[in-house]
Design a protein around this motif. Structure first.
Motif, PDB file in Angstrom:
ATOM      1  N   UNK A 136       0.830  -1.210   0.000  1.00  0.00           N
ATOM      2  CA  UNK A 136       0.000   0.000   0.000  1.00  0.00           C
ATOM      3  C   UNK A 136       0.860   1.255   0.000  1.00  0.00           C
ATOM      4  N   UNK A 137       0.294   2.404  -0.347  1.00  0.00           N
ATOM      5  CA  UNK A 137       1.056   3.658  -0.329  1.00  0.00           C
ATOM      6  C   UNK A 137       1.634   3.933   1.057  1.00  0.00           C
ATOM      7  N   UNK A 138       2.863   4.448   1.103  1.00  0.00           N
ATOM      8  CA  UNK A 138       3.525   4.809   2.361  1.00  0.00           C
ATOM      9  C   UNK A 138       3.595   3.634   3.337  1.00  0.00           C
ATOM     10  N   UNK A 139       3.821   2.429   2.805  1.00  0.00           N
ATOM     11  CA  UNK A 139       3.921   1.241   3.661  1.00  0.00           C
ATOM     12  C   UNK A 139       5.082   1.383   4.636  1.00  0.00           C
ATOM     13  N   UNK A 140       4.920   0.853   5.843  1.00  0.00           N
ATOM     14  CA  UNK A 140       5.971   0.938   6.862  1.00  0.00           C
ATOM     15  C   UNK A 140       6.785  -0.353   6.944  1.00  0.00           C
ATOM     16  N   UNK A 141       6.434  -1.355   6.139  1.00  0.00           N
ATOM     17  CA  UNK A 141       7.161  -2.619   6.145  1.00  0.00           C
ATOM     18  C   UNK A 141       6.451  -3.601   5.239  1.00  0.00           C
ATOM     19  N   UNK A 142       7.070  -4.760   5.042  1.00  0.00           N
ATOM     20  CA  UNK A 142       6.458  -5.797   4.221  1.00  0.00           C
ATOM     21  C   UNK A 142       6.566  -7.125   4.959  1.00  0.00           C
TER      22      UNK A 142
END
Length: 478
Positions: A267-273
């Motif tokens: 997603x946009x502006x993800x903080x991690x995966x």
């Protein structure tokens, strides 16, 4: 006689026999709940839209199991005049039963679709799918309702069915059934895994199908927005606004001499995966893991659902329990994420279920600190063995309160972990978290753990906490 590994496997096999519908103006309609995971695979394999067909039986008041008719969406009603006459049902009795069932039908539609519009069947082919057919009563009603909703042609498809019921589907123009045993005792006997499907899983599958169709409808973006004029400029702007920087793609990941299939969503502006390590041979189509992934996505986390085994390896059950092999592949996939522009700067977490949890912890132990957090749901962390002491990533162990043997194994594994950890017991949940609300609770716990620890690893803990607070306030995953 078992024929299918699970509903995903059944869907794959069914899709091969339905290839003649590729490119046709058809809609795949899964019968909730168990028919939807089968239908979701068929829809994806044949590149067709997916929806549910919700029906309710109208039972005789004094004998509810005896159907005097059925109802579907759009005000469709199918009546059995013979039963109505024999049971001497008055108009007001019929009205009362229909009103009650109509309310239940609408409630289910709201739960399943969550505001999405029903697929219009007018003049189209309705491909109705269930996970099995025993008596055939629901299948017959579904075919009639599809016709009542305007379908020009009705095809009923099912992995396994009783011979008499398969022959008695007058509402279907064509019937496709992969297995017709001489005597069908129970549909579930023909699956290794026949775990009940939940409402949340149905919704997650429908949402994923909608996202796929939306991406396909988007025209190619103009290479340089400055060069776009008129209608082209409007199309380019609409596409940019719709995607808003989100990545949502099928991927192929080369690992040694095999290629692993996966689905990456960032997603946009993800903080991690978060990389999913499925258990017991499951894969990226798993409705349970898709539901969890949806909850993580709503929390601002990217997800990679993948098949840790190549297609030709799946029949060999020994691979499912080769924890070293699975851990090696997780490590390779993590390296692949580091080579992608949309994920190379993101902290990575592992979500493991069942045997996949052992592989996730094994890989985390050997990652050299690359893995920022691990979550195990109904997992077997003990399968990581002596490597547990080398795991430094913060680890959350989620176990069902009724899964007593696995709970004890998790307690022992927690004592051996080298880094910070937490064990959370979900009351009443069994190994697969199939009880109402338990999977949603586990998904929420996983989301919060990853948001906290991946957000911190990405050096944006304030943003992570803000995103977490927003999700809790809006009830995004509930």
């Amino acid at each position: 006689m078992v024929v299918f590994t699970d509903r995903v496997d059944a869907g794959r096999q069914l899709a091969e026999q339905l290839e003649f519908l590729r490119g046709r103006d058809a809609v795949v309609l899964g019968l909730p709940r168990g028919g939807v995971p089968v239908a979701a695979v068929v829809a994806e394999e044949l590149d067709l839209p997916l929806d549910v067909i919700v029906v309710r039986k109208l039972g005789v008041p004094a004998q509810p199991e005896l159907a005097m008719g059925a109802i579907g969406e759009g005000g469709v009603r199918v009546l059995n005049s013979e039963v109505l006459g024999l049971a001497q049902i008055a108009e007001d009795e019929l009205f009362a039963v229909e009103a009650h069932e109509r309310a239940e039908l609408e409630s289910r539609v709201i739960r399943f679709r969550r505001g999405r519009e029903r697929q219009d069947l007018t003049g189209r082919i309705a491909l109705v799918i269930d996970d099995g057919i025993a008596t055939g009563s629901t299948a017959r009603v579904a075919c009639e309702v599809a016709r009542g909703l305007g379908a020009a042609r009705v095809v009923f498809a099912v992995p396994v069915g009783a011979a008499d019921s398969i022959r008695d589907l007058p509402g279907a123009d064509e019937v496709v059934c992969l297995s017709v045993p001489p005597q069908l005792i129970a549909v579930g006997y023909h699956y290794y895994d026949f775990t009940p499907t939940t409402d949340d899983e149905v919704s997650a599958l429908l949402e994923a199908a909608d996202r796929r169709r939306t991406r396909q409808r988007m025209p190619p973006a103009v290479s340089d927005p400055a060069d776009a004029t008129g209608a082209d400029a409007e199309v380019s702007a609409a596409r940019t606004a719709a995607t808003a920087g989100e990545v949502d793609v099928e991927v192929e990941i080369p690992v040694g001499d095999v290629v692993l299939d996966g689905h990456l969503r960032v997603p946009p502006a993800a903080i991690g995966v978060v990389v999913f390590a499925h258990g017991s041979g499951s894969g990226r189509y798993s409705p349970r893991n898709r539901f969890v992934a949806e909850v993580l996505n709503q929390g601002g986390l990217g997800t990679l659902l993948l098949d840790l085994l190549a297609g030709e390896e799946e029949p060999d059950r020994a691979h499912v329990f080769d924890i070293g092999l699975l851990a090696h592949r997780l490590a390779a996939v993590t390296g692949w994420l580091g080579s992608r522009p949309e994920t190379r700067s993101l902290p990575v977490g592992y979500f493991g279920a069942s045997t996949g949890a052992g592989a996730a912890l094994w890989a985390a132990a050997e990652s050299g600190g690359r893995i920022a957090a691990v979550v195990s749901r109904g997992g077997r962390p003990d399968l990581a063995g002596r490597r547990l002491g080398q795991v430094q990533a913060p680890t959350l162990l989620i176990v069902g309160g009724s899964d007593t043997i696995v709970l004890e194994l998790n307690r022992q594994a927690q004592a051996a972990l080298g880094g910070p950890s937490r064990l959370v017991v979900v009351p009443g949940a069994t190994h697969l978290f199939e009880e109402p609300g338990t999977l949603a609770e586990a998904a929420g716990l996983a989301r919060d753990w990853f948001v906290d620890h991946l957000g911190a690893a990405g050096m944006v803990p304030g943003a992570a906490r803000q995103k977490q607070a927003e999700n809790r306030a809006t009830g995004a995953s509930e």
